[in-house]
Design a protein around this motif. Structure first.
Motif, PDB file in Angstrom:
ATOM      1  N   ALA A 241      -1.132  -6.286   2.403  1.00 21.23           N
ATOM      2  CA  ALA A 241      -1.051  -7.466   1.530  1.00 21.23           C
ATOM      3  C   ALA A 241      -1.227  -7.071   0.073  1.00 21.23           C
ATOM      4  N   VAL A 242      -2.160  -6.156  -0.200  1.00 19.77           N
ATOM      5  CA  VAL A 242      -2.328  -5.655  -1.562  1.00 19.77           C
ATOM      6  C   VAL A 242      -1.048  -4.964  -2.023  1.00 19.77           C
ATOM      7  N   GLY A 243      -0.432  -4.206  -1.131  1.00 23.81           N
ATOM      8  CA  GLY A 243       0.802  -3.503  -1.480  1.00 23.81           C
ATOM      9  C   GLY A 243       1.957  -4.429  -1.772  1.00 23.81           C
TER      10      GLY A 243
ATOM     11  N   MET B 258       6.516  -6.278  -8.143  1.00 23.89           N
ATOM     12  CA  MET B 258       7.352  -5.191  -8.639  1.00 23.89           C
ATOM     13  C   MET B 258       8.785  -5.674  -8.808  1.00 23.89           C
ATOM     14  N   SER B 259       9.551  -4.972  -9.591  1.00 26.63           N
ATOM     15  CA  SER B 259      10.939  -5.356  -9.811  1.00 26.63           C
ATOM     16  C   SER B 259      11.753  -5.188  -8.538  1.00 26.63           C
ATOM     17  N   ASP B 260      12.928  -5.802  -8.479  1.00 23.71           N
ATOM     18  CA  ASP B 260      13.740  -5.794  -7.268  1.00 23.71           C
ATOM     19  C   ASP B 260      15.068  -5.101  -7.556  1.00 23.71           C
ATOM     20  N   PRO B 261      15.122  -3.775  -7.489  1.00 19.19           N
ATOM     21  CA  PRO B 261      16.357  -3.058  -7.745  1.00 19.19           C
ATOM     22  C   PRO B 261      17.364  -3.279  -6.618  1.00 19.19           C
TER      23      PRO B 261
ATOM     24  N   GLN C 283      10.948   1.244  -2.762  1.00 17.19           N
ATOM     25  CA  GLN C 283      10.584   0.272  -3.793  1.00 17.19           C
ATOM     26  C   GLN C 283       9.711   0.914  -4.864  1.00 17.19           C
ATOM     27  N   VAL C 284       8.837   1.827  -4.446  1.00 15.35           N
ATOM     28  CA  VAL C 284       7.958   2.507  -5.394  1.00 15.35           C
ATOM     29  C   VAL C 284       8.735   3.542  -6.198  1.00 15.35           C
ATOM     30  N   ILE C 285       9.612   4.294  -5.536  1.00 16.06           N
ATOM     31  CA  ILE C 285      10.373   5.353  -6.204  1.00 16.06           C
ATOM     32  C   ILE C 285      11.205   4.789  -7.351  1.00 16.06           C
TER      33      ILE C 285
ATOM     34  N   SER D 186      17.539   6.651  -2.992  1.00 22.00           N
ATOM     35  CA  SER D 186      16.470   7.111  -3.874  1.00 22.00           C
ATOM     36  C   SER D 186      15.609   8.234  -3.302  1.00 22.00           C
ATOM     37  N   PHE D 187      15.670   8.469  -2.006  1.00 24.42           N
ATOM     38  CA  PHE D 187      14.642   9.283  -1.359  1.00 24.42           C
ATOM     39  C   PHE D 187      14.681  10.769  -1.720  1.00 24.42           C
TER      40      PHE D 187
END
Length: 250
Positions: free
Chosen positions: A154-156, A1-4, A205-207, A12-13
């Motif tokens: 690990a998948v995450g 995933m990207s690294d904001p 990270q997901v948001i 972000s929450f």
């Protein structure tokens, strides 16, 4: 995933405040009591700093403590006020705490200490703590000693390096505080596959990631949970470890 940016993630929450309140885990009583026992005397006045939706606030209030909650995000704070109407709720942040000097016996921080400007925040925490009071950061993490949980996380991560251990923050030093000690406490949260995915969707990270990236990650995790015997059918316990730090104010 990207690294904001870190700042973008830290703020972000609020857009997922209701989901955060519904799905994030609470904190075990044993961890809270261990934190309190680090203070001299008997702590009564407690600050929950970076209190979010009140997950830790609830546990502190249940012990009969006089709790003040400080949270910068209005949406998160609104959830807290609905969940724990008995506590004093204030807008504020760790680097500028809206309390007078020596106002509290303990400062707890649930799942937020790593977002602070730590040297500045510890100076402020030391200001609002009485001498002998205690600072107690806590974090909930999946218990990766359980094989399926390790596979799931690990998948995450999707090939990203494992995050630095929160316990490394024991090395943080500040002239107003004695060295940090750490404790680990087993915990669990009753989940279904869908409610666990809803929890993951509240991670910063997901948001902040692009919708397609977030959807792809959640799709991979959903596939894993559907194929894992421990999580494929109905409810299950998600094993957690609560890591707690504590340091007494000099």
């Amino acid at each position: 995933m990207s690294d904001p940016t870190r700042g973008q993630r830290a703020s972000s929450f609020g857009v997922r405040a209701a989901e955060y309140a519904q799905h994030r885990p609470d904190y075990p009583r044993e961890a809270i009591e261990w934190g309190l026992s680090g203070a001299s005397g008997t702590p009564r006045r407690v600050l929950d700093l970076g209190a979010g939706t009140g997950k830790l606030t609830l546990g502190l209030a249940a012990l009969g403590l006089d709790v003040t909650a400080v949270e910068p995000d209005a949406e998160m704070r609104a959830q807290l006020e609905r969940a724990v109407p008995s506590v004093t709720s204030l807008a504020g942040q760790a680097e500028r705490i809206p309390l007078p000097d020596g106002a509290v016996d303990a400062v707890f921080v649930g799942q937020a200490f790593h977002w602070f400007d730590v040297p500045v925040a510890l100076t402020e925490i030391g200001r609002v703590l009485r001498p002998g009071g205690v600072c107690v950061p806590l974090w909930n993490y999946e218990d990766e000693s359980v094989p399926w949980v390790a596979e799931f996380t690990a998948v995450g991560r999707d090939g990203a390096p494992r995050p630095t251990s929160i316990e490394d923050m024991r090395e943080v030093t500040h002239p107003r505080f004695e060295p940090f000690e750490s404790g680990r406490f087993r915990h669990a949260q009753r989940r279904t596959a869908e409610s666990l995915l809803e929890t993951i969707a509240t991670y910063s990270q997901v948001i902040v990631s692009a919708p397609a990236e977030s959807a792809a990650l959640l799709g991979r995790l959903r596939q894993f949970l559907a194929g894992n015997p421990a999580t494929a059918h109905g409810e299950f316990d998600l094993p957690l470890i609560t890591t707690a730090l504590r340091a007494r104010r000099r």
